[in-house]
Motif scaffolding. Structure first.
Motif, PDB file in Angstrom:
ATOM      1  N   SER A   1     -21.976 -48.399  58.328  1.00 54.93           N
ATOM      2  CA  SER A   1     -22.036 -47.095  57.676  1.00 54.93           C
ATOM      3  C   SER A   1     -20.942 -46.908  56.655  1.00 54.93           C
ATOM      4  CB  SER A   1     -21.953 -45.978  58.719  1.00 54.93           C
ATOM      5  OG  SER A   1     -20.752 -46.088  59.460  1.00 54.93           O
ATOM      6  N   THR A   2     -19.935 -47.769  56.684  1.00 54.70           N
ATOM      7  CA  THR A   2     -18.863 -47.689  55.705  1.00 54.70           C
ATOM      8  C   THR A   2     -18.421 -49.091  55.341  1.00 54.70           C
ATOM      9  OG1 THR A   2     -17.187 -47.589  57.455  1.00 54.70           O
ATOM     10  CG2 THR A   2     -17.998 -45.485  56.604  1.00 54.70           C
ATOM     11  N   ALA A   3     -17.749 -49.194  54.200  1.00 59.82           N
ATOM     12  CA  ALA A   3     -17.149 -50.468  53.827  1.00 59.82           C
ATOM     13  C   ALA A   3     -15.903 -50.689  54.679  1.00 59.82           C
ATOM     14  CB  ALA A   3     -16.792 -50.460  52.346  1.00 59.82           C
TER      15      ALA A   3
ATOM     16  N   ARG B   1     -19.677 -54.053  54.733  1.00 64.70           N
ATOM     17  CA  ARG B   1     -19.502 -54.246  53.296  1.00 64.70           C
ATOM     18  C   ARG B   1     -18.076 -54.677  52.985  1.00 64.70           C
ATOM     19  NH1 ARG B   1     -23.521 -50.843  53.959  1.00 64.70           N
ATOM     20  NH2 ARG B   1     -25.184 -50.655  52.408  1.00 64.70           N
ATOM     21  N   GLY B   2     -17.952 -55.577  52.013  1.00 67.42           N
ATOM     22  CA  GLY B   2     -16.637 -56.048  51.607  1.00 67.42           C
ATOM     23  C   GLY B   2     -15.991 -55.199  50.547  1.00 67.42           C
TER      24      GLY B   2
ATOM     25  N   GLN C   1     -29.814 -52.954  38.629  1.00 67.14           N
ATOM     26  CA  GLN C   1     -29.483 -53.716  39.820  1.00 67.14           C
ATOM     27  C   GLN C   1     -28.122 -54.364  39.617  1.00 67.14           C
ATOM     28  OE1 GLN C   1     -31.595 -57.453  41.780  1.00 67.14           O
ATOM     29  NE2 GLN C   1     -32.605 -55.541  42.403  1.00 67.14           N
ATOM     30  N   GLN C   2     -27.293 -54.325  40.686  1.00 68.69           N
ATOM     31  CA  GLN C   2     -25.963 -54.919  40.651  1.00 68.69           C
ATOM     32  C   GLN C   2     -25.735 -55.652  41.970  1.00 68.69           C
ATOM     33  OE1 GLN C   2     -23.092 -52.096  38.384  1.00 68.69           O
ATOM     34  NE2 GLN C   2     -24.438 -50.735  39.546  1.00 68.69           N
ATOM     35  N   ILE C   3     -24.693 -56.477  42.021  1.00 69.62           N
ATOM     36  CA  ILE C   3     -24.480 -57.363  43.170  1.00 69.62           C
ATOM     37  C   ILE C   3     -23.254 -56.927  43.962  1.00 69.62           C
ATOM     38  CG2 ILE C   3     -23.932 -59.737  43.866  1.00 69.62           C
ATOM     39  CD1 ILE C   3     -25.567 -60.649  41.406  1.00 69.62           C
ATOM     40  N   GLY C   4     -23.443 -56.802  45.276  1.00 66.96           N
ATOM     41  CA  GLY C   4     -22.343 -56.540  46.191  1.00 66.96           C
ATOM     42  C   GLY C   4     -22.258 -57.624  47.243  1.00 66.96           C
ATOM     43  N   TYR C   5     -21.356 -57.439  48.219  1.00 67.23           N
ATOM     44  CA  TYR C   5     -21.285 -58.421  49.305  1.00 67.23           C
ATOM     45  C   TYR C   5     -20.865 -57.737  50.605  1.00 67.23           C
ATOM     46  CZ  TYR C   5     -16.128 -58.776  49.382  1.00 67.23           C
ATOM     47  OH  TYR C   5     -14.785 -58.526  49.530  1.00 67.23           O
ATOM     48  N   ALA C   6     -21.213 -58.404  51.709  1.00 65.95           N
ATOM     49  CA  ALA C   6     -20.861 -57.948  53.048  1.00 65.95           C
ATOM     50  C   ALA C   6     -20.409 -59.149  53.867  1.00 65.95           C
ATOM     51  CB  ALA C   6     -22.053 -57.256  53.716  1.00 65.95           C
TER      52      ALA C   6
ATOM     53  N   GLY D   1     -14.807 -70.034  56.471  1.00 67.42           N
ATOM     54  CA  GLY D   1     -14.041 -70.061  57.705  1.00 67.42           C
ATOM     55  C   GLY D   1     -14.860 -69.550  58.876  1.00 67.42           C
ATOM     56  N   ASN D   2     -14.331 -68.556  59.566  1.00 71.05           N
ATOM     57  CA  ASN D   2     -15.017 -68.005  60.738  1.00 71.05           C
ATOM     58  C   ASN D   2     -15.955 -66.861  60.400  1.00 71.05           C
ATOM     59  OD1 ASN D   2     -13.674 -69.744  62.551  1.00 71.05           O
ATOM     60  ND2 ASN D   2     -11.885 -68.391  62.601  1.00 71.05           N
ATOM     61  N   ARG D   3     -16.133 -66.560  59.123  1.00 69.33           N
ATOM     62  CA  ARG D   3     -16.951 -65.419  58.743  1.00 69.33           C
ATOM     63  C   ARG D   3     -18.100 -65.861  57.834  1.00 69.33           C
ATOM     64  NH1 ARG D   3     -13.104 -60.525  56.853  1.00 69.33           N
ATOM     65  NH2 ARG D   3     -14.559 -59.170  57.966  1.00 69.33           N
ATOM     66  N   LEU D   4     -19.178 -65.122  57.924  1.00 73.51           N
ATOM     67  CA  LEU D   4     -20.294 -65.284  57.011  1.00 73.51           C
ATOM     68  C   LEU D   4     -20.180 -64.226  55.917  1.00 73.51           C
ATOM     69  CD1 LEU D   4     -23.160 -65.698  59.634  1.00 73.51           C
ATOM     70  CD2 LEU D   4     -22.112 -67.504  58.273  1.00 73.51           C
ATOM     71  N   VAL D   5     -20.540 -64.614  54.726  1.00 72.85           N
ATOM     72  CA  VAL D   5     -20.547 -63.694  53.582  1.00 72.85           C
ATOM     73  C   VAL D   5     -21.972 -63.613  53.055  1.00 72.85           C
ATOM     74  CG1 VAL D   5     -19.621 -63.191  51.290  1.00 72.85           C
ATOM     75  CG2 VAL D   5     -18.166 -64.294  53.011  1.00 72.85           C
ATOM     76  N   MET D   6     -22.439 -62.401  52.845  1.00 74.97           N
ATOM     77  CA  MET D   6     -23.766 -62.178  52.270  1.00 74.97           C
ATOM     78  C   MET D   6     -23.618 -61.435  50.944  1.00 74.97           C
ATOM     79  SD  MET D   6     -26.871 -59.660  53.492  1.00 74.97           S
ATOM     80  CE  MET D   6     -27.175 -60.416  55.100  1.00 74.97           C
ATOM     81  N   PHE D   7     -23.981 -62.098  49.857  1.00 78.45           N
ATOM     82  CA  PHE D   7     -24.128 -61.392  48.593  1.00 78.45           C
ATOM     83  C   PHE D   7     -25.519 -60.755  48.575  1.00 78.45           C
ATOM     84  CE2 PHE D   7     -20.962 -64.659  47.885  1.00 78.45           C
ATOM     85  CZ  PHE D   7     -19.963 -63.953  47.206  1.00 78.45           C
ATOM     86  N   TYR D   8     -25.626 -59.597  47.961  1.00 78.97           N
ATOM     87  CA  TYR D   8     -26.913 -58.903  47.929  1.00 78.97           C
ATOM     88  C   TYR D   8     -27.042 -58.097  46.645  1.00 78.97           C
ATOM     89  CZ  TYR D   8     -24.213 -54.746  49.216  1.00 78.97           C
ATOM     90  OH  TYR D   8     -23.302 -53.728  49.230  1.00 78.97           O
ATOM     91  N   ALA D   9     -28.271 -57.755  46.309  1.00 74.16           N
ATOM     92  CA  ALA D   9     -28.546 -56.925  45.146  1.00 74.16           C
ATOM     93  C   ALA D   9     -28.741 -55.490  45.588  1.00 74.16           C
ATOM     94  CB  ALA D   9     -29.790 -57.423  44.409  1.00 74.16           C
TER      95      ALA D   9
END
Length: 326
Positions: free
Chosen positions: A5-7, A259-260, A244-249, A228-236
């Protein structure tokens, strides 16, 4: 499982620098010559790079026939069209699109969506030893999501190896087909990835749903990478050209995501630039030397044209950034 619900507390950051591109934005021409290519996914097969992406119908004015283009590059900067994957019958008869590729034991596995079927679109699977000629999975389509929060549609597949499983991130919509969201599924690496192999990890709620102002009513095109120990997901965020713009979590387990950053990681360009209408549909690629590249689509025409481009991602531990090394 619940959506973020929040970054993250440290997620507020200044607008990132403009992306430094690898080569010039590139596209295959429509039948009338208009440059138009979308939804990039890149792998390395031996000593060559292959990019899979969406192309419009080859027949002028046709509504059916969206398909996958296949391009080759020696350096990730210049690309040559070397093949096309056209729709088969049945669930693919209207078209196919949005490929997500991965190389496993020297074989390219392609996960792509059927196109033009509304809430009945689903993820299909095919494989190829040479990266160009594909054999389809007999059980296609192989994945549709479950859960009351979505309409049962699955598009925009991306996959990555996570231990003994293959993670599949996908986009879907709410039951009213208005809001686009992202979910995650898994299959055992030795399963063959058929329709009976997948377990939906987002049964109770989406992995990510739009909530930030710039995301509007759409989060789609997930692109996965491990740091490392984390997964990163880029998304539109935002539907095409809203912009449309790109963020990541980020995630510890591939199920729960935070969210990152509260602002776009890669925004659309300023007025007058090649991507002023959008920077969209990311695809992430990690090369053999460990360097990471973000492929994406963009245009300055409100979607009449579409180009593919790439920029290198730099990392501060598990946090991505753009720009020269600090």
């Amino acid at each position: 499982m619940t959506q973020s619900s929040t970054a993250a507390p440290d997620a507020t950051r200044a607008t990132p620098p403009a992306a430094e591109l690898l080569g010039e934005p590139w596209a295959v021409g429509r039948a009338d010559g208009t440059p138009f290519s979308k939804d990039p996914s890149v792998v390395r097969l031996g000593e060559r790079y292959l990019m899979y992406f969406t192309l419009p119908p080859e027949q002028p004015g046709a509504r059916r026939g969206w398909h996958v283009g296949i391009a080759e590059s020696p350096d990730l900067r210049s690309w040559t069209l070397v093949g096309r994957l056209h729709p088969a019958g049945g669930h693919e008869s209207r078209g196919l699109a949005a490929p997500g590729a991965i190389v496993l034991d020297g074989v390219v596995h392609l996960f792509y969506q059927s196109y033009g079927n509304g809430p009945r679109d689903a993820i299909c699977h095919a494989w190829s030893a040479d990266g160009v000629s594909f054999t389809r999975n007999d059980s296609n389509p192989v994945f549709r999501p479950t859960g009351a929060w979505n309409c049962g549609r699955a598009i925009d597949a991306d996959v990555m190896v996570d231990g003994a499983r293959l993670l599949l991130a996908y986009a879907t919509r709410d039951p009213q087909m208005g809001v686009q969201m992202v979910g995650v599924a898994e299959a055992a690496l030795d399963s063959g990835f058929g329709a009976d192999a997948w377990r939906d990890l987002s049964v109770d709620a989406p992995a990510l749903a739009p909530e930030l102002p710039w995301e509007l009513e759409c989060i789609e095109a997930p692109a996965l990478v491990r740091r490392g120990n984390r997964l990163v997901m880029f998304y539109a965020g935002g539907y095409n050209n809203e912009p449309q713009q790109i963020g990541y979590a980020v995630s510890e387990d591939g199920v729960h995501w935070t969210r990152g950053a509260s602002e776009p990681f890669l925004p659309n360009g300023r007025p007058g630039t090649w991507n002023s209408s959008e920077s969209g549909h990311p695809g992430v690629f990690t090369d053999a030397d460990g360097r990471t590249y973000l492929f994406f689509q963009g245009n300055d025409s409100g979607g009449r044209t579409n180009y593919l481009a790439a920029t290198e991602i730099l990392w501060d531990e598990d946090r991505p950034r753009l720009g020269p090394p600090e």
